[in-house]
Design a protein around this motif. Sequence first.
Motif, short mmCIF file in Angstrom:
data_model
loop_
_atom_site.label_atom_id
_atom_site.label_comp_id
_atom_site.label_asym_id
_atom_site.label_seq_id
_atom_site.Cartn_x
_atom_site.Cartn_y
_atom_site.Cartn_z
N GLY A 83 -9.93 2.08 7.22
CA GLY A 83 -9.12 1.25 6.51
C GLY A 83 -10.06 -0.01 6.43
N GLN A 84 -11.34 0.24 5.50
CA GLN A 84 -12.14 -1.03 5.26
C GLN A 84 -12.66 -0.84 3.93
OE1 GLN A 84 -15.15 0.19 8.42
NE2 GLN A 84 -13.93 -0.83 9.93
N TYR A 142 -13.35 2.04 -1.44
CA TYR A 142 -12.57 1.78 -0.17
C TYR A 142 -12.85 2.80 0.90
CZ TYR A 142 -8.64 0.01 2.76
OH TYR A 142 -7.98 -0.54 3.69
N GLU A 193 -11.72 4.81 3.51
CA GLU A 193 -10.25 5.52 3.97
C GLU A 193 -10.50 5.36 5.59
OE1 GLU A 193 -7.17 8.97 3.23
OE2 GLU A 193 -9.18 9.29 2.77
N ARG A 236 -4.91 4.50 -6.68
CA ARG A 236 -5.81 4.96 -5.71
C ARG A 236 -6.19 6.38 -6.10
NH1 ARG A 236 -4.74 6.66 0.76
NH2 ARG A 236 -6.29 8.39 0.40
N SER A 258 0.84 -1.27 0.08
CA SER A 258 0.05 -0.05 0.01
C SER A 258 1.01 1.35 0.14
CB SER A 258 -0.84 -0.18 1.00
OG SER A 258 -0.29 0.02 2.34
#
Length: 227
Positions: free
Chosen positions: A118-119, A113, A115, A78, A36
């Motif tokens: 973080g899920q 996503y 943010e 992203r 990431s």
Amino acid sequence: MAAFACDQVQDLTAAPYSEAKFQAALDHAKLQLPTSSTCLTNTRITSYYYDPDNWYLDNTNMQFEIDDGAGSQRNELRGDSFAGTRTDMTFRSRMKVRYGSTYSDRFTVAQIYGETGGQPILRVEFLASRSGLSNRFWGIYRTNAGPLPSYEYQDLGPAPTAFTELKLVYNDNGTVTAQLGTNPKRTWSTNFAYYAQSWKTTYFKTGCYLQDPGDCYVRLSTLVFDT
């Protein structure tokens, strides 16, 4: 075999940003690989940098590639973040993939996503086998928070080996939707209010994210998304 590591090269013709149809999306994106961590910042992307082994322009198409990757490795764009309360936030791409042989049996090609926390809210994942079906794209929606997540799976259709549009919509009247080509649109809404809060942020992702080890090949002929 191409090395799966961040390799920054500047080129005015081989970089995806050199193709005008991708610039609107790339103006609001960065590249993450092999984890990431950021490989190419937005400034680098818009300055015509690319990764010649893993993320590059090929015959006007944007190519994501991983050779012999490990589970949880990734090669993803992203997008910029947006507030969780935004409505009708849309991702569209025409894409195709490869599978079989040395290719991973399970990899993600696009995500909505969350943010904050973080899920992953929705993953579009290639699965070589699930529920008696082979080589399909599945929409996988996270229905809860916490250390023991639960998911709702819906079949989106056969994994495309010719360019096919994938459309995702976040907060379509309190739902998340996904549609692959002309297959039926799938909808999720369980606990969506948990994500749609003004203090939370969300973003789109696309590329290769390995759940199982192996190779990965995802090619895009178009890409647009809201931020």
